[in-house]
Write an enzyme that holds these catalytic residues in place. Sequence first.
Site, short mmCIF file in Angstrom:
data_model
loop_
_atom_site.label_atom_id
_atom_site.label_comp_id
_atom_site.label_asym_id
_atom_site.label_seq_id
_atom_site.Cartn_x
_atom_site.Cartn_y
_atom_site.Cartn_z
N ASP A 9 37.50 38.82 23.41
CA ASP A 9 38.10 39.99 22.76
C ASP A 9 38.18 39.62 21.27
O ASP A 9 37.56 38.64 20.85
CB ASP A 9 39.46 40.37 23.38
CG ASP A 9 40.54 39.33 23.14
OD1 ASP A 9 40.23 38.25 22.57
OD2 ASP A 9 41.70 39.58 23.49
N HIS A 10 38.92 40.39 20.50
CA HIS A 10 39.01 40.11 19.06
C HIS A 10 39.62 38.73 18.79
O HIS A 10 39.19 38.02 17.89
CB HIS A 10 39.81 41.19 18.34
CG HIS A 10 41.17 41.41 18.94
ND1 HIS A 10 41.34 42.04 20.15
CD2 HIS A 10 42.40 41.03 18.53
CE1 HIS A 10 42.64 42.08 20.44
NE2 HIS A 10 43.30 41.47 19.47
N CYS A 66 39.85 34.76 25.31
CA CYS A 66 40.80 35.68 24.67
C CYS A 66 41.87 34.80 24.02
O CYS A 66 41.68 33.59 23.91
CB CYS A 66 41.38 36.70 25.66
SG CYS A 66 42.36 36.03 27.01
N GLY A 67 42.97 35.38 23.58
CA GLY A 67 43.97 34.59 22.84
C GLY A 67 44.55 33.46 23.66
O GLY A 67 44.53 32.29 23.27
N THR A 68 45.09 33.81 24.83
CA THR A 68 45.68 32.80 25.71
C THR A 68 44.73 32.37 26.82
O THR A 68 44.94 31.33 27.45
CB THR A 68 46.93 33.36 26.41
OG1 THR A 68 46.54 34.54 27.12
CG2 THR A 68 48.04 33.69 25.41
N GLY A 69 43.76 33.19 27.10
CA GLY A 69 42.88 32.96 28.26
C GLY A 69 43.43 33.62 29.52
O GLY A 69 42.71 33.74 30.52
N GLY A 71 44.63 36.84 30.02
CA GLY A 71 44.09 38.18 30.29
C GLY A 71 42.71 38.11 30.91
O GLY A 71 42.43 38.76 31.93
N HIS A 99 35.61 20.41 42.17
CA HIS A 99 36.33 20.89 43.36
C HIS A 99 36.22 22.39 43.59
O HIS A 99 36.27 22.85 44.73
CB HIS A 99 37.82 20.54 43.25
CG HIS A 99 38.09 19.07 43.38
ND1 HIS A 99 39.35 18.55 43.59
CD2 HIS A 99 37.26 17.99 43.31
CE1 HIS A 99 39.28 17.22 43.67
NE2 HIS A 99 38.02 16.86 43.48
N ASN A 100 36.14 23.16 42.52
CA ASN A 100 36.22 24.62 42.66
C ASN A 100 34.92 25.35 42.36
O ASN A 100 34.86 26.57 42.46
CB ASN A 100 37.34 25.19 41.76
CG ASN A 100 38.64 24.43 41.86
OD1 ASN A 100 39.04 23.72 40.95
ND2 ASN A 100 39.29 24.54 43.01
N ARG A 110 43.85 30.76 21.04
CA ARG A 110 45.10 30.46 20.32
C ARG A 110 45.80 29.25 20.93
O ARG A 110 46.91 28.90 20.54
CB ARG A 110 46.02 31.69 20.36
CG ARG A 110 45.45 32.88 19.58
CD ARG A 110 46.25 34.16 19.80
NE ARG A 110 45.69 35.25 19.01
CZ ARG A 110 45.93 36.54 19.23
NH1 ARG A 110 46.73 36.90 20.21
NH2 ARG A 110 45.37 37.46 18.48
N ARG A 133 34.13 18.77 51.54
CA ARG A 133 35.38 19.45 51.92
C ARG A 133 35.72 20.59 50.95
O ARG A 133 36.39 21.56 51.32
CB ARG A 133 36.53 18.45 51.99
CG ARG A 133 36.96 17.85 50.65
CD ARG A 133 37.99 16.74 50.83
NE ARG A 133 38.56 16.29 49.57
CZ ARG A 133 37.97 15.48 48.71
NH1 ARG A 133 36.75 15.01 48.96
NH2 ARG A 133 38.56 15.11 47.59
N HIS A 134 35.21 20.47 49.73
CA HIS A 134 35.50 21.53 48.75
C HIS A 134 34.72 22.80 49.08
O HIS A 134 35.20 23.90 48.84
CB HIS A 134 35.17 21.03 47.34
CG HIS A 134 35.91 19.78 46.99
ND1 HIS A 134 37.29 19.75 46.92
CD2 HIS A 134 35.48 18.52 46.73
CE1 HIS A 134 37.67 18.51 46.63
NE2 HIS A 134 36.59 17.74 46.51
N ARG A 137 36.57 24.86 51.56
CA ARG A 137 37.66 25.64 50.95
C ARG A 137 37.11 26.88 50.23
O ARG A 137 37.71 27.95 50.29
CB ARG A 137 38.45 24.74 50.00
CG ARG A 137 39.20 23.67 50.80
CD ARG A 137 39.55 22.43 50.04
NE ARG A 137 40.07 21.42 50.96
CZ ARG A 137 40.26 20.16 50.64
NH1 ARG A 137 39.99 19.72 49.42
NH2 ARG A 137 40.74 19.31 51.53
C1 RB5 Z 1 45.38 39.93 22.16
O1 RB5 Z 1 46.39 40.04 21.22
C2 RB5 Z 1 45.85 39.07 23.32
O2 RB5 Z 1 46.82 39.73 24.05
C3 RB5 Z 1 44.68 38.68 24.20
O3 RB5 Z 1 43.73 38.02 23.45
C4 RB5 Z 1 44.98 37.76 25.37
O4 RB5 Z 1 45.68 36.64 24.95
C5 RB5 Z 1 45.58 38.40 26.54
O5 RB5 Z 1 45.84 37.77 27.57
#
Ligand code: RB5
Length: 154
Positions: A9-10, A66-69, A71, A99-100, A110, A133-134, A137
């Site tokens: 995303d942005h 994305c920002g946190t990963g 979403g 494993h996965n 971020r 074994r993986h 699963r």
């Molecule tokens: C965008 O601001 C932020 O919400 C997105 O990148 C992400 O972190 C969502 O999970």
Amino acid sequence: MKHLAIASDHAGYELKNKITAFLLQEGWQVEDMGPNNSESVDYPDFGVKLAEAVAQGKVERGIAICGTGIGMSIVVNRFRGVRGTLCADLYTARLCREHNDSNILILGSRVVGEGLAQEIVHTWLATQFEGGRHQRRLDKINKIQGIIEYKGEV
Ligand code: RB5
């Protein structure tokens, strides 16, 4: 197959460009699924494109940012056959392959800096699934998703 797709995303746009440059340098063919500028967008729109490409076998693996990963993790794991794994360290980057059998790597732009992100990508791409074994699963996960006929017990 040295072919993979990438989307963000942005918030992940800048890191996407840096990781793409790194992958091209490493000899990968990279399908950039957008966005193509840093204007605000909604991560589901781009996560869906990437997850569909992996679920339909158009690419073997993908990278979502994305920002946190978080979403992107929520979005891509709704698709059949997708095993998206959010990694912020090298240990999970290795283990999610061994494993996965992770087929989508998710990064939080971020959360991790460019250097660590690049090493995570390198480790994730270089590590093979261990099977055994993986696989048993994963078969159970596939059964939950209705992908294969499963004869054992969950
Ligand atoms: C965008 O601001 C932020 O919400 C997105 O990148 C992400 O972190 C969502 O999970």
